[in-house]
Write a protein that holds these residues in place. Structure first.
Motif, PDB file in Angstrom:
ATOM      1  N   PRO A 183       0.820  -1.217   0.000  1.00 36.39           N
ATOM      2  CA  PRO A 183       0.000   0.000   0.000  1.00 36.39           C
ATOM      3  C   PRO A 183       0.850   1.261   0.000  1.00 36.39           C
ATOM      4  O   PRO A 183       1.986   1.264   0.472  1.00 36.39           O
ATOM      5  CB  PRO A 183      -0.800  -0.122   1.298  1.00 36.39           C
ATOM      6  CG  PRO A 183       0.037  -0.979   2.187  1.00 36.39           C
ATOM      7  CD  PRO A 183       0.726  -1.950   1.280  1.00 36.39           C
ATOM      8  N   LEU A 184       0.299   2.312  -0.566  1.00 40.60           N
ATOM      9  CA  LEU A 184       0.977   3.602  -0.607  1.00 40.60           C
ATOM     10  C   LEU A 184       0.994   4.191   0.804  1.00 40.60           C
ATOM     11  O   LEU A 184      -0.062   4.357   1.420  1.00 40.60           O
ATOM     12  CB  LEU A 184       0.242   4.550  -1.552  1.00 40.60           C
ATOM     13  CG  LEU A 184       0.843   5.952  -1.704  1.00 40.60           C
ATOM     14  CD1 LEU A 184       2.071   5.900  -2.594  1.00 40.60           C
ATOM     15  CD2 LEU A 184      -0.187   6.915  -2.266  1.00 40.60           C
ATOM     16  N   PRO A 185       2.172   4.526   1.351  1.00 45.43           N
ATOM     17  CA  PRO A 185       2.213   5.124   2.695  1.00 45.43           C
ATOM     18  C   PRO A 185       1.844   6.605   2.648  1.00 45.43           C
ATOM     19  O   PRO A 185       2.384   7.365   1.846  1.00 45.43           O
ATOM     20  CB  PRO A 185       3.672   4.922   3.118  1.00 45.43           C
ATOM     21  CG  PRO A 185       4.440   4.850   1.842  1.00 45.43           C
ATOM     22  CD  PRO A 185       3.522   4.254   0.813  1.00 45.43           C
ATOM     23  N   LEU A 186       0.922   7.010   3.497  1.00 48.78           N
ATOM     24  CA  LEU A 186       0.466   8.397   3.550  1.00 48.78           C
ATOM     25  C   LEU A 186       0.793   9.011   4.902  1.00 48.78           C
ATOM     26  O   LEU A 186       0.802   8.318   5.929  1.00 48.78           O
ATOM     27  CB  LEU A 186      -1.044   8.480   3.335  1.00 48.78           C
ATOM     28  CG  LEU A 186      -1.610   8.053   1.990  1.00 48.78           C
ATOM     29  CD1 LEU A 186      -3.122   8.241   2.000  1.00 48.78           C
ATOM     30  CD2 LEU A 186      -0.981   8.839   0.851  1.00 48.78           C
ATOM     31  N   VAL A 187       1.026  10.326   4.907  1.00 45.86           N
ATOM     32  CA  VAL A 187       1.086  11.093   6.153  1.00 45.86           C
ATOM     33  C   VAL A 187      -0.043  12.112   6.080  1.00 45.86           C
ATOM     34  O   VAL A 187      -0.313  12.691   5.022  1.00 45.86           O
ATOM     35  CB  VAL A 187       2.455  11.763   6.361  1.00 45.86           C
ATOM     36  CG1 VAL A 187       3.532  10.715   6.512  1.00 45.86           C
ATOM     37  CG2 VAL A 187       2.814  12.696   5.201  1.00 45.86           C
ATOM     38  N   ALA A 188      -0.721  12.334   7.206  1.00 41.78           N
ATOM     39  CA  ALA A 188      -1.924  13.168   7.172  1.00 41.78           C
ATOM     40  C   ALA A 188      -2.241  13.707   8.552  1.00 41.78           C
ATOM     41  O   ALA A 188      -1.749  13.204   9.572  1.00 41.78           O
ATOM     42  CB  ALA A 188      -3.116  12.355   6.652  1.00 41.78           C
ATOM     43  N   ILE A 189      -3.073  14.739   8.584  1.00 41.37           N
ATOM     44  CA  ILE A 189      -3.618  15.240   9.835  1.00 41.37           C
ATOM     45  C   ILE A 189      -4.609  14.208  10.360  1.00 41.37           C
ATOM     46  O   ILE A 189      -5.320  13.560   9.592  1.00 41.37           O
ATOM     47  CB  ILE A 189      -4.302  16.604   9.615  1.00 41.37           C
ATOM     48  CG1 ILE A 189      -3.246  17.670   9.269  1.00 41.37           C
ATOM     49  CG2 ILE A 189      -5.099  17.039  10.838  1.00 41.37           C
ATOM     50  CD1 ILE A 189      -3.818  19.037   8.967  1.00 41.37           C
ATOM     51  N   ASN A 190      -4.643  14.038  11.680  1.00 35.77           N
ATOM     52  CA  ASN A 190      -5.546  13.030  12.222  1.00 35.77           C
ATOM     53  C   ASN A 190      -7.006  13.457  12.069  1.00 35.77           C
ATOM     54  O   ASN A 190      -7.308  14.615  11.842  1.00 35.77           O
ATOM     55  CB  ASN A 190      -5.199  12.697  13.686  1.00 35.77           C
ATOM     56  CG  ASN A 190      -5.171  13.921  14.588  1.00 35.77           C
ATOM     57  OD1 ASN A 190      -5.836  14.917  14.327  1.00 35.77           O
ATOM     58  ND2 ASN A 190      -4.402  13.852  15.647  1.00 35.77           N
ATOM     59  N   TYR A 218      -1.517  18.729  13.819  1.00 37.47           N
ATOM     60  CA  TYR A 218      -1.378  19.990  13.108  1.00 37.47           C
ATOM     61  C   TYR A 218      -0.543  19.782  11.840  1.00 37.47           C
ATOM     62  O   TYR A 218       0.198  18.804  11.711  1.00 37.47           O
ATOM     63  CB  TYR A 218      -0.724  21.049  14.007  1.00 37.47           C
ATOM     64  CG  TYR A 218      -1.598  21.437  15.168  1.00 37.47           C
ATOM     65  CD1 TYR A 218      -2.565  22.428  15.036  1.00 37.47           C
ATOM     66  CD2 TYR A 218      -1.477  20.789  16.403  1.00 37.47           C
ATOM     67  CE1 TYR A 218      -3.385  22.777  16.101  1.00 37.47           C
ATOM     68  CE2 TYR A 218      -2.296  21.133  17.472  1.00 37.47           C
ATOM     69  CZ  TYR A 218      -3.244  22.135  17.310  1.00 37.47           C
ATOM     70  OH  TYR A 218      -4.066  22.472  18.357  1.00 37.47           O
ATOM     71  N   LEU A 219      -0.659  20.727  10.928  1.00 39.14           N
ATOM     72  CA  LEU A 219      -0.005  20.619   9.632  1.00 39.14           C
ATOM     73  C   LEU A 219       1.509  20.523   9.761  1.00 39.14           C
ATOM     74  O   LEU A 219       2.156  19.824   8.976  1.00 39.14           O
ATOM     75  CB  LEU A 219      -0.388  21.823   8.768  1.00 39.14           C
ATOM     76  CG  LEU A 219       0.192  21.867   7.354  1.00 39.14           C
ATOM     77  CD1 LEU A 219      -0.253  20.659   6.540  1.00 39.14           C
ATOM     78  CD2 LEU A 219      -0.228  23.169   6.657  1.00 39.14           C
ATOM     79  N   ALA A 225       6.834  14.871   8.920  1.00 32.90           N
ATOM     80  CA  ALA A 225       6.813  13.450   8.580  1.00 32.90           C
ATOM     81  C   ALA A 225       7.081  13.237   7.099  1.00 32.90           C
ATOM     82  O   ALA A 225       7.795  12.294   6.706  1.00 32.90           O
ATOM     83  CB  ALA A 225       5.474  12.840   8.976  1.00 32.90           C
ATOM     84  N   ALA A 226       6.525  14.103   6.262  1.00 36.13           N
ATOM     85  CA  ALA A 226       6.766  13.980   4.821  1.00 36.13           C
ATOM     86  C   ALA A 226       8.231  14.270   4.494  1.00 36.13           C
ATOM     87  O   ALA A 226       8.840  13.566   3.687  1.00 36.13           O
ATOM     88  CB  ALA A 226       5.854  14.921   4.060  1.00 36.13           C
ATOM     89  N   ARG A 227       8.798  15.298   5.125  1.00 37.44           N
ATOM     90  CA  ARG A 227      10.220  15.629   4.882  1.00 37.44           C
ATOM     91  C   ARG A 227      11.133  14.494   5.336  1.00 37.44           C
ATOM     92  O   ARG A 227      12.217  14.303   4.792  1.00 37.44           O
ATOM     93  CB  ARG A 227      10.580  16.915   5.622  1.00 37.44           C
ATOM     94  CG  ARG A 227       9.917  18.169   5.074  1.00 37.44           C
ATOM     95  CD  ARG A 227      10.455  19.415   5.756  1.00 37.44           C
ATOM     96  NE  ARG A 227       9.706  20.593   5.357  1.00 37.44           N
ATOM     97  CZ  ARG A 227       8.886  21.272   6.152  1.00 37.44           C
ATOM     98  NH1 ARG A 227       8.718  20.894   7.406  1.00 37.44           N
ATOM     99  NH2 ARG A 227       8.244  22.337   5.704  1.00 37.44           N
ATOM    100  N   ALA A 228      10.691  13.741   6.342  1.00 38.08           N
ATOM    101  CA  ALA A 228      11.486  12.611   6.836  1.00 38.08           C
ATOM    102  C   ALA A 228      11.403  11.395   5.919  1.00 38.08           C
ATOM    103  O   ALA A 228      12.055  10.379   6.176  1.00 38.08           O
ATOM    104  CB  ALA A 228      11.034  12.235   8.242  1.00 38.08           C
ATOM    105  N   GLY A 229      10.600  11.486   4.857  1.00 37.12           N
ATOM    106  CA  GLY A 229      10.507  10.388   3.896  1.00 37.12           C
ATOM    107  C   GLY A 229       9.577   9.278   4.310  1.00 37.12           C
ATOM    108  O   GLY A 229       9.663   8.165   3.770  1.00 37.12           O
ATOM    109  N   LEU A 230       8.652   9.557   5.247  1.00 32.96           N
ATOM    110  CA  LEU A 230       7.765   8.501   5.724  1.00 32.96           C
ATOM    111  C   LEU A 230       6.661   8.162   4.740  1.00 32.96           C
ATOM    112  O   LEU A 230       6.090   7.073   4.800  1.00 32.96           O
ATOM    113  CB  LEU A 230       7.157   8.902   7.072  1.00 32.96           C
ATOM    114  CG  LEU A 230       8.145   9.144   8.213  1.00 32.96           C
ATOM    115  CD1 LEU A 230       7.396   9.442   9.497  1.00 32.96           C
ATOM    116  CD2 LEU A 230       9.064   7.946   8.391  1.00 32.96           C
ATOM    117  N   GLY A 231       6.328   9.105   3.861  1.00 34.09           N
ATOM    118  CA  GLY A 231       5.270   8.831   2.906  1.00 34.09           C
ATOM    119  C   GLY A 231       4.880  10.076   2.138  1.00 34.09           C
ATOM    120  O   GLY A 231       5.515  11.128   2.263  1.00 34.09           O
TER     121      GLY A 231
END
Length: 293
Positions: A183-190, A218-219, A225-231
């Motif tokens: 699955p595509l890993p996503l990072v998102a606001i809860n 929060y954004l 998390a995105a900058r860390a390469g998590l998704g």
């Protein structure tokens, strides 16, 4: 004895969150950076636990700090609303104007809002509040915020449509999605979050399995998390600018802009709120035109 929270210190804490650090908060409050730091340390001493921590050059709120920040907004908002009621809603005494905005696009929307307010009311003190859409509309209804710009879909509260923010997929430079069938890993606001739901719905419609691997309240946490390469992250970004440290991701489904609305509090000066709404509408029209081009 229970601790007493100093309202001046709470204002400094809110400014650290809204302006992204101690230095900018100090400038916005016309205080020294040392004074803002002392205010936050005073809160930490009162509560007996840290509320902020350093992450390189950034300032990050602890879990306890994020909880305190939510309460601080309520306390300061209630205080300011009471002062406005005591002084009266008209006249030069009511010279503080509080504007709220969702985090999405706030770096471009807030300067436009504040400039529009100051053009109509040059003597006013303008304060800002960045929060989730539902909380902003509730704050407007309580009289704590004079005007809020929020995601239309995030609340049933009626407002004036002002335009939309383009939605695009972003990830860290060099990030690659895993090979199918992973699955595509996503990072998102809860949850609840309109953009998170938009992302998952669009991927499902394109038969792309996805899972949220990191979420934040929060954004700023989503960006980290995105900058860390998590998704990958679906973000609402005005114009053609990319978030710092991220690049656009190709091959994922395109989505229509997320719509924004504006809502003034009852009794707010219509000349002020009208000018602010029109300024945001012009900005968002330009953003949508730029993106379409």
């Amino acid at each position: 004895m229970r601790p007493v929270l100093d309202i001046v210190a709470l204002r400094s804490l809110i400014a650290v969150a809204d302006y992204g650090g101690f230095h900018r908060a100090a400038g916005a409050l016309a205080l020294s950076q040392s004074a803002v730091s002392q205010h936050v340390r005073k809160l930490e001493k009162s509560l007996g636990s840290p509320v902020v921590e350093r992450d390189g050059r950034r300032t990050r709120f602890t879990a306890h700090g994020a909880q305190l920040l939510e309460e601080a907004r309520l306390i300061v908002g209630a205080h300011d609303a009471a002062v406005r009621r005591l002084l009266g809603e008209s006249g030069e005494q009511a010279a503080t104007i509080v504007i709220g905005a969702t985090e999405h696009g706030a770096d471009q929307i807030l300067p436009v809002l504040t400039d529009a307010v100051r053009e109509v009311r040059p003597g006013a003190e303008v304060r800002v509040r960045i929060d989730r859409s539902a909380r902003l509309t509730e704050a407007v209804d309580r009289g704590e915020v004079d005007l809020a710009v929020y995601v239309t879909e995030a609340t049933a509260t009626a407002g004036t449509p002002v335009g939309g923010l383009p939605l695009r997929w972003y990830a860290a430079p060099g990030w690659q999605p895993p090979a199918a069938p992973a699955p595509l890993p996503l990072v998102a606001i809860n949850e609840p979050c309109v953009i998170r739901r938009r992302a998952l719905t669009a991927l499902a419609a394109h038969h792309t399995p996805a899972t949220v691997v990191a979420e934040a309240g929060y954004l700023a946490g989503v960006l980290d998390a995105a900058r860390a390469g998590l998704g990958a992250a679906l973000l609402a970004v005005p114009g053609s600018q990319h978030p710092e440290g991220l690049t656009s991701v190709e091959g994922l489904p395109a989505l229509p802009p997320v719509r924004l609305s504006a809502r003034p509090r009852r009794g707010a000066d219509p000349s002020v709120t009208g000018a602010a709404v029109e300024a945001v509408r012009v900005l968002l029209t330009a953003c949508e035109t730029d993106w379409a081009a």
